[in-house]
Design a protein around this motif. Sequence first.
Motif, short mmCIF file in Angstrom:
data_model
loop_
_atom_site.label_atom_id
_atom_site.label_comp_id
_atom_site.label_asym_id
_atom_site.label_seq_id
_atom_site.Cartn_x
_atom_site.Cartn_y
_atom_site.Cartn_z
N GLU A 54 -2.23 -7.42 -3.05
CA GLU A 54 -1.16 -6.99 -2.15
C GLU A 54 -1.46 -5.61 -1.59
OE1 GLU A 54 2.39 -6.85 0.01
OE2 GLU A 54 1.22 -8.50 -0.84
N GLU A 55 -2.01 -4.73 -2.44
CA GLU A 55 -2.35 -3.38 -1.98
C GLU A 55 -3.46 -3.45 -0.93
OE1 GLU A 55 -3.98 0.80 -3.89
OE2 GLU A 55 -2.82 -0.59 -5.11
N ASP A 92 3.56 3.22 0.04
CA ASP A 92 2.49 2.94 1.00
C ASP A 92 2.83 3.46 2.39
OD1 ASP A 92 4.46 1.09 1.63
OD2 ASP A 92 3.30 -0.66 1.08
N ARG A 129 -1.96 -4.73 2.35
CA ARG A 129 -1.21 -3.71 3.07
C ARG A 129 -2.14 -2.68 3.69
NH1 ARG A 129 2.48 -3.75 -1.41
NH2 ARG A 129 1.52 -1.82 -2.15
N GLN A 130 -3.17 -2.28 2.91
CA GLN A 130 -4.09 -1.28 3.44
C GLN A 130 -4.85 -1.81 4.66
OE1 GLN A 130 -6.62 0.37 0.44
NE2 GLN A 130 -4.93 1.32 -0.68
N HIS A 163 -1.27 -7.51 -7.72
CA HIS A 163 -0.89 -6.20 -7.17
C HIS A 163 -2.03 -5.63 -6.35
CE1 HIS A 163 2.33 -5.57 -10.54
NE2 HIS A 163 2.72 -6.43 -9.61
N ASN A 171 -11.81 -0.98 -1.80
CA ASN A 171 -11.12 -2.27 -1.71
C ASN A 171 -12.10 -3.42 -1.83
OD1 ASN A 171 -8.68 -1.01 -1.34
ND2 ASN A 171 -8.70 -1.15 0.87
N TYR A 205 -9.30 4.28 -7.17
CA TYR A 205 -8.49 3.06 -7.19
C TYR A 205 -7.31 3.32 -8.10
CZ TYR A 205 -7.02 -1.75 -7.69
OH TYR A 205 -6.27 -2.91 -7.67
N ARG A 206 -6.10 3.22 -7.52
CA ARG A 206 -4.85 3.50 -8.24
C ARG A 206 -4.87 4.89 -8.87
NH1 ARG A 206 -2.77 -2.21 -10.90
NH2 ARG A 206 -2.80 -3.37 -8.95
#
Length: 553
Positions: A135-136, A278, A139-140, A132, A483, A447-448
């Motif tokens: 993937e985040e 997102d 996308r970012q 996850h 990230n 983060y999250r």
Amino acid sequence: EEALRESESHLRSLMESARHYAVYRITADPTDPYLARVVLASPSMAELLGISDVYDLATWIANIHPDDLQRCVEANRRSLETGVPFDEQYRVFKEARGEWDWVHDRSMPVFDPAGRLTHFNGLVVDITEQKHAEEEIRRQNEFLAALHETAPGVVSRLDIADLLETVMERALSLFGAAYGFVYLVRPEEDELEVRVGTGLYREYVGRSLKRGEGLAGRIYEWGQAMAVEDYHAWSGRSPQFEDSPFGPALGAPLMSGADVVGVLGIARGAGAPAFRQDEIDLIGRFSHLASIALDNARLYGSVQHHLTELEQTQQALQQRLASEGLVARISTEFVNLGPGEIDAGIQHALQAIGQVAGVDRAYVFQFSGDGTILDNTHEWCAEGISSYTDSLQGLSRSAFPWFVARLEQLEVVSVPRVADMPPEASTERAECGREGIQSVILVPLTYRGLLSGFLGFDSVRRERSWGEATVALLKIVAGIIVNALEHQRAQAVETGQRQFLELLATGGDFSETLHTLIRLIEHQWPGMLGLILLLDEDGKHLHIGASVSLPKD
């Protein structure tokens, strides 16, 4: 034989105590459809793979995602036939939750003195969160790249009509939407007016909405982004759009300082998929960029008859464009960095943004995994400015209570004048005095949704106000740094897994194997402190077999 029995005893001990991972051993069996059978397996394997019988290899295979199944079966056959390691990541179905989780399955071959393959020792670890996160991050990075490509074309537009058309065109492209609109506020009537529309929305240009009316009116009233899954069925839609074909709709405010000056929105046709979280985050960033561009255009129009002010506006535009270019370069550099290069990359990024912003210090503080300790992990200082990093290590979370309380609310802490800080910030004011700081700004590293640290600027030589461009630069770079640090942690976990498997496969030192397992667990779950206790030979007393982060005493 005694050594082998001891090895198996140790392996069984690891298997029985496993919770967030599973250890197993399989041996070749030509009579089995999958050429192997399970001889040892941790009880935790049932939970990790979503199966009931950990010794039935067929149930392992049956619960693998169809898209991963053929690849895993081929890799298993190849390992058993050629004696090469098995190393695959695949999805397994968790019936209780009705979801697919990711696991990383690695096994190493073991050979007898004659070179014959005897069995495989394996390790299975749940990597759902890691997937996850990847993937985040992906996308970012895609969103940042899209924003970087969009920024010059938007910010360079100084005619308002041309700017709004460009903003709308880029928004439709970014989100793959069919319809788009831009409202601007008419302050004297406290209403919104449609200034730009695309698709069927073009016929609505010139219409007005009251504050709180429909989607755009509510965004105007609340000052924050908002999404509707199906506008046509939404009870809050405006009567003016009763017959509209809009399905999912999304909008965000255009801001000037603390004031809403317009609304940017997009919509998809009926039956189209709803906007993801997102995408909601992205329109917030894009609307911020459009807000800056709109401010620029209005500012340019108001000062074009005054040469001095015009020159200042052009310099401001160049500075913002330079910042956008800098962010693009930093983002690209971090994408290409290995785990061992992340710290140097952060140091270089701090220097770059500190020099562009004209500040005296740029730095990163990070909380420990359990959130109780605060360390100044990275710092850049301009020439002639003293560093205080050595005295800012191992601080209690309560060392800067006024700062931390605001950062925990995910607020930007902006202090143009340290002397004006409130009485409850006496601790922070004293520290700023010690370091000679006149102005400071901090943005949270998250983060999250959880605070993991902060990124900050100090101005030592003079007091200064922190403008929107500086805040925007810090926020974007903060996201890049978070990230990168998360990627570094994920790589450390993967390295630990590999080292643990190699020790198992090669029959490495038992103590080293236990310590490697503890490090793996602590990397996988930050904040957790690992400890393995072993029984003495008399079977009556326990002693510490391995620990890494716990105090020695």
